[in-house]
Design an enzyme around this catalytic site. Structure first.
Site, mmCIF file in Angstrom:
data_model
loop_
_atom_site.group_PDB
_atom_site.id
_atom_site.type_symbol
_atom_site.label_atom_id
_atom_site.label_comp_id
_atom_site.label_asym_id
_atom_site.label_seq_id
_atom_site.Cartn_x
_atom_site.Cartn_y
_atom_site.Cartn_z
ATOM 1 N N ARG A 31 25.751 30.955 30.259
ATOM 2 C CA ARG A 31 26.598 31.819 29.439
ATOM 3 C C ARG A 31 27.120 32.997 30.263
ATOM 4 O O ARG A 31 26.384 33.607 31.019
ATOM 5 C CB ARG A 31 25.832 32.331 28.230
ATOM 6 C CG ARG A 31 25.397 31.192 27.343
ATOM 7 C CD ARG A 31 25.326 31.542 25.876
ATOM 8 N NE ARG A 31 24.789 30.402 25.147
ATOM 9 C CZ ARG A 31 25.506 29.347 24.756
ATOM 10 N NH1 ARG A 31 26.805 29.317 24.982
ATOM 11 N NH2 ARG A 31 24.934 28.345 24.128
ATOM 12 N N ASN A 88 39.721 30.542 38.302
ATOM 13 C CA ASN A 88 40.489 31.673 38.823
ATOM 14 C C ASN A 88 40.348 31.678 40.337
ATOM 15 O O ASN A 88 39.238 31.728 40.850
ATOM 16 C CB ASN A 88 39.964 32.996 38.256
ATOM 17 C CG ASN A 88 40.202 33.112 36.772
ATOM 18 O OD1 ASN A 88 41.266 32.751 36.273
ATOM 19 N ND2 ASN A 88 39.224 33.607 36.049
ATOM 20 N N VAL A 97 34.056 36.918 41.505
ATOM 21 C CA VAL A 97 32.889 36.335 42.184
ATOM 22 C C VAL A 97 33.406 35.238 43.108
ATOM 23 O O VAL A 97 34.175 34.376 42.692
ATOM 24 C CB VAL A 97 31.865 35.765 41.172
ATOM 25 C CG1 VAL A 97 30.703 35.106 41.904
ATOM 26 C CG2 VAL A 97 31.364 36.854 40.236
ATOM 27 N N HIS A 101 33.922 28.678 40.213
ATOM 28 C CA HIS A 101 33.324 28.542 38.884
ATOM 29 C C HIS A 101 34.393 28.217 37.866
ATOM 30 O O HIS A 101 35.512 28.705 37.929
ATOM 31 C CB HIS A 101 32.532 29.790 38.484
ATOM 32 C CG HIS A 101 33.279 31.074 38.554
ATOM 33 N ND1 HIS A 101 33.582 31.697 39.756
ATOM 34 C CD2 HIS A 101 33.784 31.862 37.587
ATOM 35 C CE1 HIS A 101 34.231 32.812 39.512
ATOM 36 N NE2 HIS A 101 34.385 32.947 38.197
#
Length: 118
Positions: A31, A88, A97, A101
């Site tokens: 999450r 992204n 980051v 992902h």
């Protein structure tokens, strides 16, 4: 190979706590701590890749991450109402980051894409 200073590598290694949603041999889903929708789960490859462009050079891992994202949507019960899968990459995408992902977003009516206010 994990990067020693990578936030997501540390999460995968269990050094930083997370709320696990799904685990596979090649991907880990948890999450988001700053959810942008009712359901907001991040799916990361267990192998460090800086971004989606780098992950695309490992097509099986990319496919595994996407399959895990779809499995998360099904598990979260948003597969029938609709969901969004987003990577992204780069400064203009506001990536924060540097470990590839996939965002799985849904559970409510989502806004439009693109420029704010459009």
């Amino acid at each position: 190979m994990p990067e020693s200073d990578c936030l997501f590598c540390k999460i995968i290694a269990g050094e930083i706590p997370s709320t696990t949603v799904l685990e596979t041999d090649t991907a880990y889903a948890f999450r988001d701590i700053n959810p942008q929708a009712s359901v907001h789960v991040l799916v990361v490859p267990r192998t460090h890749h800086e971004d989606a462009e780098e992950l695309a050079k490992a097509p099986q891992e990319l496919a595994d991450v996407i399959a895990a994202g779809v499995a998360v949507a099904r598990q979260e019960g948003i597969d029938q109402t609709g969901f969004r899968l987003v990577f992204n990459t780069g400064e203009h995408a506001r990536r924060t980051v540097f470990h590839a992902h996939l965002h799985v977003l849904g559970g409510e009516q989502l806004g439009l894409f693109g420029r704010p206010g459009h």
